[in-house]
Design a protein around this motif. Structure first.
Motif, PDB file in Angstrom:
ATOM      1  N   GLU A 280       0.815  -1.223   0.000  1.00 36.70           N
ATOM      2  CA  GLU A 280       0.000   0.000   0.000  1.00 36.70           C
ATOM      3  C   GLU A 280       0.842   1.262   0.000  1.00 36.70           C
ATOM      4  O   GLU A 280       0.572   2.210  -0.732  1.00 36.70           O
ATOM      5  CB  GLU A 280      -0.894   0.029   1.245  1.00 36.70           C
ATOM      6  CG  GLU A 280      -2.146  -0.785   1.126  1.00 36.70           C
ATOM      7  CD  GLU A 280      -2.923  -0.773   2.438  1.00 36.70           C
ATOM      8  OE1 GLU A 280      -3.716  -1.696   2.632  1.00 36.70           O
ATOM      9  OE2 GLU A 280      -2.740   0.162   3.249  1.00 36.70           O
ATOM     10  N   GLU A 281       1.894   1.260   0.832  1.00 35.29           N
ATOM     11  CA  GLU A 281       2.692   2.484   0.934  1.00 35.29           C
ATOM     12  C   GLU A 281       3.519   2.720  -0.319  1.00 35.29           C
ATOM     13  O   GLU A 281       3.709   3.861  -0.733  1.00 35.29           O
ATOM     14  CB  GLU A 281       3.562   2.423   2.196  1.00 35.29           C
ATOM     15  CG  GLU A 281       2.661   2.329   3.420  1.00 35.29           C
ATOM     16  CD  GLU A 281       3.354   2.656   4.721  1.00 35.29           C
ATOM     17  OE1 GLU A 281       4.586   2.530   4.778  1.00 35.29           O
ATOM     18  OE2 GLU A 281       2.645   3.027   5.680  1.00 35.29           O
ATOM     19  N   ALA A 282       4.000   1.623  -0.931  1.00 40.53           N
ATOM     20  CA  ALA A 282       4.749   1.765  -2.177  1.00 40.53           C
ATOM     21  C   ALA A 282       3.841   2.330  -3.268  1.00 40.53           C
ATOM     22  O   ALA A 282       4.250   3.192  -4.062  1.00 40.53           O
ATOM     23  CB  ALA A 282       5.320   0.410  -2.598  1.00 40.53           C
ATOM     24  N   VAL A 283       2.595   1.868  -3.294  1.00 38.20           N
ATOM     25  CA  VAL A 283       1.668   2.337  -4.326  1.00 38.20           C
ATOM     26  C   VAL A 283       1.330   3.815  -4.094  1.00 38.20           C
ATOM     27  O   VAL A 283       1.307   4.615  -5.035  1.00 38.20           O
ATOM     28  CB  VAL A 283       0.394   1.464  -4.349  1.00 38.20           C
ATOM     29  CG1 VAL A 283      -0.629   2.026  -5.333  1.00 38.20           C
ATOM     30  CG2 VAL A 283       0.736   0.027  -4.708  1.00 38.20           C
ATOM     31  N   LEU A 284       1.094   4.170  -2.820  1.00 41.36           N
ATOM     32  CA  LEU A 284       0.813   5.575  -2.513  1.00 41.36           C
ATOM     33  C   LEU A 284       1.979   6.460  -2.930  1.00 41.36           C
ATOM     34  O   LEU A 284       1.805   7.507  -3.554  1.00 41.36           O
ATOM     35  CB  LEU A 284       0.548   5.741  -1.007  1.00 41.36           C
ATOM     36  CG  LEU A 284      -0.807   5.223  -0.506  1.00 41.36           C
ATOM     37  CD1 LEU A 284      -0.818   5.148   1.020  1.00 41.36           C
ATOM     38  CD2 LEU A 284      -1.950   6.119  -0.997  1.00 41.36           C
ATOM     39  N   ARG A 285       3.194   6.021  -2.612  1.00 42.50           N
ATOM     40  CA  ARG A 285       4.393   6.755  -2.988  1.00 42.50           C
ATOM     41  C   ARG A 285       4.473   6.923  -4.508  1.00 42.50           C
ATOM     42  O   ARG A 285       4.693   8.017  -5.012  1.00 42.50           O
ATOM     43  CB  ARG A 285       5.629   5.997  -2.489  1.00 42.50           C
ATOM     44  CG  ARG A 285       6.547   6.827  -1.654  1.00 42.50           C
ATOM     45  CD  ARG A 285       7.791   6.109  -1.120  1.00 42.50           C
ATOM     46  NE  ARG A 285       8.006   4.730  -1.500  1.00 42.50           N
ATOM     47  CZ  ARG A 285       7.861   3.691  -0.664  1.00 42.50           C
ATOM     48  NH1 ARG A 285       7.497   3.890   0.590  1.00 42.50           N
ATOM     49  NH2 ARG A 285       8.097   2.459  -1.073  1.00 42.50           N
ATOM     50  N   ALA A 286       4.271   5.810  -5.202  1.00 43.47           N
ATOM     51  CA  ALA A 286       4.368   5.848  -6.663  1.00 43.47           C
ATOM     52  C   ALA A 286       3.317   6.791  -7.253  1.00 43.47           C
ATOM     53  O   ALA A 286       3.519   7.396  -8.302  1.00 43.47           O
ATOM     54  CB  ALA A 286       4.200   4.435  -7.226  1.00 43.47           C
ATOM     55  N   ALA A 287       2.172   6.912  -6.555  1.00 47.11           N
ATOM     56  CA  ALA A 287       1.099   7.781  -7.049  1.00 47.11           C
ATOM     57  C   ALA A 287       1.261   9.210  -6.556  1.00 47.11           C
ATOM     58  O   ALA A 287       0.444  10.074  -6.875  1.00 47.11           O
ATOM     59  CB  ALA A 287      -0.255   7.224  -6.592  1.00 47.11           C
ATOM     60  N   GLY A 288       2.309   9.463  -5.763  1.00 48.97           N
ATOM     61  CA  GLY A 288       2.554  10.809  -5.258  1.00 48.97           C
ATOM     62  C   GLY A 288       1.612  11.218  -4.141  1.00 48.97           C
ATOM     63  O   GLY A 288       1.342  12.391  -3.936  1.00 48.97           O
ATOM     64  N   LEU A 289       1.072  10.229  -3.393  1.00 48.60           N
ATOM     65  CA  LEU A 289       0.126  10.528  -2.311  1.00 48.60           C
ATOM     66  C   LEU A 289       0.768  10.282  -0.948  1.00 48.60           C
ATOM     67  O   LEU A 289       1.686   9.483  -0.818  1.00 48.60           O
ATOM     68  CB  LEU A 289      -1.124   9.651  -2.439  1.00 48.60           C
ATOM     69  CG  LEU A 289      -1.955   9.834  -3.722  1.00 48.60           C
ATOM     70  CD1 LEU A 289      -3.055   8.795  -3.787  1.00 48.60           C
ATOM     71  CD2 LEU A 289      -2.539  11.253  -3.755  1.00 48.60           C
ATOM     72  N   GLU A 290       0.255  10.942   0.073  1.00 47.54           N
ATOM     73  CA  GLU A 290       0.717  10.749   1.448  1.00 47.54           C
ATOM     74  C   GLU A 290      -0.034   9.580   2.085  1.00 47.54           C
ATOM     75  O   GLU A 290      -1.256   9.495   1.948  1.00 47.54           O
ATOM     76  CB  GLU A 290       0.423  12.002   2.288  1.00 47.54           C
ATOM     77  CG  GLU A 290       1.346  13.162   2.010  1.00 47.54           C
ATOM     78  CD  GLU A 290       2.792  12.838   2.390  1.00 47.54           C
ATOM     79  OE1 GLU A 290       3.022  12.391   3.531  1.00 47.54           O
ATOM     80  OE2 GLU A 290       3.684  13.030   1.532  1.00 47.54           O
ATOM     81  N   PRO A 291       0.659   8.716   2.821  1.00 49.15           N
ATOM     82  CA  PRO A 291      -0.061   7.659   3.545  1.00 49.15           C
ATOM     83  C   PRO A 291      -0.928   8.280   4.641  1.00 49.15           C
ATOM     84  O   PRO A 291      -0.441   9.075   5.436  1.00 49.15           O
ATOM     85  CB  PRO A 291       1.062   6.830   4.187  1.00 49.15           C
ATOM     86  CG  PRO A 291       2.327   7.260   3.523  1.00 49.15           C
ATOM     87  CD  PRO A 291       2.110   8.652   3.026  1.00 49.15           C
ATOM     88  N   GLY A 292      -2.219   7.962   4.654  1.00 48.16           N
ATOM     89  CA  GLY A 292      -3.108   8.457   5.699  1.00 48.16           C
ATOM     90  C   GLY A 292      -3.803   7.295   6.359  1.00 48.16           C
ATOM     91  O   GLY A 292      -3.283   6.170   6.364  1.00 48.16           O
ATOM     92  N   ALA A 293      -4.970   7.537   6.940  1.00 48.97           N
ATOM     93  CA  ALA A 293      -5.659   6.469   7.662  1.00 48.97           C
ATOM     94  C   ALA A 293      -6.333   5.502   6.684  1.00 48.97           C
ATOM     95  O   ALA A 293      -6.125   4.303   6.752  1.00 48.97           O
ATOM     96  CB  ALA A 293      -6.683   7.062   8.615  1.00 48.97           C
ATOM     97  N   ASP A 294      -7.111   6.011   5.749  1.00 49.63           N
ATOM     98  CA  ASP A 294      -7.852   5.118   4.857  1.00 49.63           C
ATOM     99  C   ASP A 294      -7.127   5.023   3.511  1.00 49.63           C
ATOM    100  O   ASP A 294      -7.548   5.587   2.507  1.00 49.63           O
ATOM    101  CB  ASP A 294      -9.274   5.650   4.656  1.00 49.63           C
ATOM    102  CG  ASP A 294     -10.082   4.678   3.782  1.00 49.63           C
ATOM    103  OD1 ASP A 294      -9.652   3.509   3.644  1.00 49.63           O
ATOM    104  OD2 ASP A 294     -11.117   5.098   3.235  1.00 49.63           O
ATOM    105  N   ARG A 295      -6.014   4.271   3.534  1.00 47.62           N
ATOM    106  CA  ARG A 295      -5.145   4.225   2.368  1.00 47.62           C
ATOM    107  C   ARG A 295      -5.828   3.592   1.168  1.00 47.62           C
ATOM    108  O   ARG A 295      -5.779   4.115   0.052  1.00 47.62           O
ATOM    109  CB  ARG A 295      -3.867   3.455   2.713  1.00 47.62           C
ATOM    110  CG  ARG A 295      -3.092   4.086   3.871  1.00 47.62           C
ATOM    111  CD  ARG A 295      -1.993   3.179   4.362  1.00 47.62           C
ATOM    112  NE  ARG A 295      -2.512   1.908   4.830  1.00 47.62           N
ATOM    113  CZ  ARG A 295      -3.004   1.721   6.047  1.00 47.62           C
ATOM    114  NH1 ARG A 295      -3.037   2.698   6.919  1.00 47.62           N
ATOM    115  NH2 ARG A 295      -3.492   0.548   6.394  1.00 47.62           N
TER     116      ARG A 295
END
Lengths: 418, 418
Positions: A280-295
């Motif tokens: 999840e965090e790798a995908v968020l990073r790749a999408a340029g998003l910050e990890p939050g509560a409801d990833r």
């Protein structure tokens, strides 16, 4: 044959029964329970014909199960059938219940499931658990367990066991969390931190998710690979209806299968692990998003809204999943791959590249991939059902706990407990 | 408990025994056979204490096994022990034998193994089988089988079954070779091409090699991954003392796990599969050598002589093996990886880079790797022993075949057969 191998408990009662008259009786009690559970309501005669014992033998077994409060009689069957009407038997909706619990990175959840498989009580508490020490988290979980047990008690149910799903590696003792990187827990004995009156069986959330799929999925085969994610990526390897656990209990670490061996470093010590591309965090990073509560919710919403960066990140995660799963399919030859847990909500954007990768790397027809209908509920349900299954697998153990075998005190004791 | 799960036959007799008095008797006969086989010579009293049955019950079972020619009495035990001297029991060195056969790329081999595990007859024929059609190859194999059976017969042994190891994927029917790329066979029903009087059980050579390791290895655990190679690379996944076969029987295809996903194309449809880096022909190519008849011998000789190109090629093959095995270890969590078959002869040059790769990709202690002592003989021995194990797992089936149960004609019939 022993009882089915799908128990969640490594040293479950099913396998250990001795091959004696007494052991045979116990296994036959389990057969009756499983048959009525799967196909009931059924008459004694129907049960006898299903399991290949005489009607007299089945009647003795059924009487014992009724005395223990595990089966109940629904009264005479409707007329119109051939022969003398028998009383239909059903699994009891009172008596023992399975208590399932889940320690998530962002929530705690507990539920009670009766022998019929129905959820009879539940409690959830949202809030970040990452970085908190185990003691306060498990104190909160204990409070939720007691709340659910009290609710279940009001419905005539008593807890036959507690099973706890955690996002980490669990030792084969079924109580020690060896490593839960996304909680930052290690070598934590959950058995010592949960209610002493209800000793827990702890297992990896991917394992309980896989078992839920096996038991509750509509068309799930007996050989499949269940891939799920909370923050990490895990898999449950189900072989012939049983979990493959591995020597230390660590099997199914799909997240640390190397995908591009020279890729980024991973916390596991490796490089280019699947988690570096599809976590999840790798995908968020790749999408340029910050990890939050409801990833997962964030990714799904953005992808549905047509966010190109998120769609590209999920496409690439699907490719990495497809490469890792090609290896897994070659090693295990499962009948099906099931995307479960958080991955099920992202399936529309993961599946095209995942399936393309599996197909282009396979000479024959590629292994089919399906999406779990249980979604993020899977691990919690799997935990509760593992306790229910343990009762079905060895009903005599319940009878013994309630002091039931061969005495007439049984009904009173069960009634008292309830 | 059922008989052990380590049978080579997917639908072997061990699992199918019904849970009845009769089934219990069959399982107890198997327990006696396994106990005497593993620990004999033993007195009846010792057997009884080992398996937890009464001495009277064991005596009845032993009498039946002696009448069937599966056990024999060695005469009174040496004095000096406590109590009345009992007669020591041993597994018979006459009677049923397992016939193992192997179709290699460059050779055919057949052997007969008695119930004690001793090789009593063998025959080998060298010659390239690659590119030949199945019929003449299997006609030659049949001739070798008959020669070995005749030799065994002269020693008082009769064939209890025939098991055939092949370098290819075998369907779960245990007779159809679905794909053997290095023989260029596909969808070949070996059952139809081998002696009708002795219906064969066909399996992948890596599976039989793994079973041999399980049964004959000195310290082999019950959970391990056995990696072997003839021209392709295969693995046997052994879980809790049983083979993991997969839905179609294709589990263990380690050779087609992606290592560098963008690497060279593979015959399987994939890219960058392990076989492209660590298969015998890939290694020969990398070392600048021509594939000949004794490929492994050539590589081992050159490497021992200090040939730098060969050593580098084997080092790189070890790296690729280490990456693929990291994935396999994460998925399966075995207790041990065993290098068997042709790989065992190359181990000195493969192991350093293989183990380094496993270690650097693992946070905790990496999975240990050992080298098989059976070498290229493993698959043939595993095949023969699979037949022997089937006899130990269900001795009653042999008794029935020889018309032995509960009649006194038995001794004569067995004697006649022998």
């Amino acid at each position: 044959m022993t009882a089915p191998l799908h128990e969640a408990h490594p040293a479950g009662p099913g396998r250990a029964l001795p091959d004696t008259q007494q052991g045979m009786r116990r296994r036959n009690l389990a057969r009756v329970m499983h048959t009525v559970s799967a196909e009931g309501p059924l008459s004694r005669a129907a049960v006898a014909s299903r399991i290949g014992l005489t009607r007299a033998a089945v009647s003795t077994l059924v009487d014992e199960l009724i005395r223990s409060g595990l089966l109940e009689e629904l009264g005479p069957e409707r007329p119109g059938r051939v022969g003398r009407p028998g009383s239909a038997l059903a699994v009891s909706g009172r008596g023992p219940a399975g208590i399932g619990a889940e320690v998530g990175v962002d929530h705690l959840a507990v539920c009670a499931v009766d022998l019929r498989g129905e959820i009879r009580a539940r409690a959830v508490r949202h809030g970040v658990n990452r970085g908190r020490s185990p003691e306060p988290v498990l104190a909160e979980l204990t409070a939720l367990v007691r709340q659910v047990v009290a609710e279940a008690d009001a419905e005539g149910l008593w807890p036959a066991g507690l099973a706890v799903a955690v996002p980490g590696l669990v030792a084969r003792d079924g109580r020690t969390v060896v490593r839960a990187p996304n909680l930052d827990w290690h070598d934590t004995d959950l058995g010592a931190l949960l209610p002493a009156e209800l000793p827990p069986t702890v297992d990896n959330e991917a394992n309980f998710g896989g078992l839920a799929e096996l038991w509750l999925g509509q068309t799930t085969p007996r050989d499949f690979l269940h891939v799920s994610a909370e923050i990490g990526i895990g898999a449950a390897v189900v072989v012939d209806g049983g979990l493959l656990r591995g020597t230390r209990g660590f099997a199914g670490e799909l997240g640390h299968v190397p995908v591009w061996p020279d890729g980024p470093e991973c916390a596991c010590g490796g490089r280019g692990c699947l988690e570096q591309y599809a976590g999840e965090e790798a995908v968020l990073r790749a999408a340029g998003l910050e990890p939050g509560a409801d990833r997962v919710g964030l990714l799904a919403t953005r992808a549905a809204d047509g966010d190109e960066a998120v769609r590209r990140a999920l496409h690439d995660a699907g490719t990495a999943l497809g490469i890792a799963l090609t290896g897994a399919v070659n090693l295990l030859d499962p009948q099906l791959v099931v995307l479960g847990g958080a991955l099920s909500g992202l399936a529309p954007w993961l599946l095209p590249s995942l399936e393309a990768e599996l197909a282009r790397r396979t000479a024959g027809p590629p292994c089919p991939v399906s999406v779990s209908q249980l979604g993020p509920e899977g691990p919690l349900l799997g935990a509760a059902h593992s306790v229910v299954r343990a009762v079905l697998d060895d009903p005599a153990a319940v009878a013994e706990r309630t002091g039931a075998t061969a005495t007439e005190r049984t009904v009173d004791i069960v009634a008292e407990q309830a």
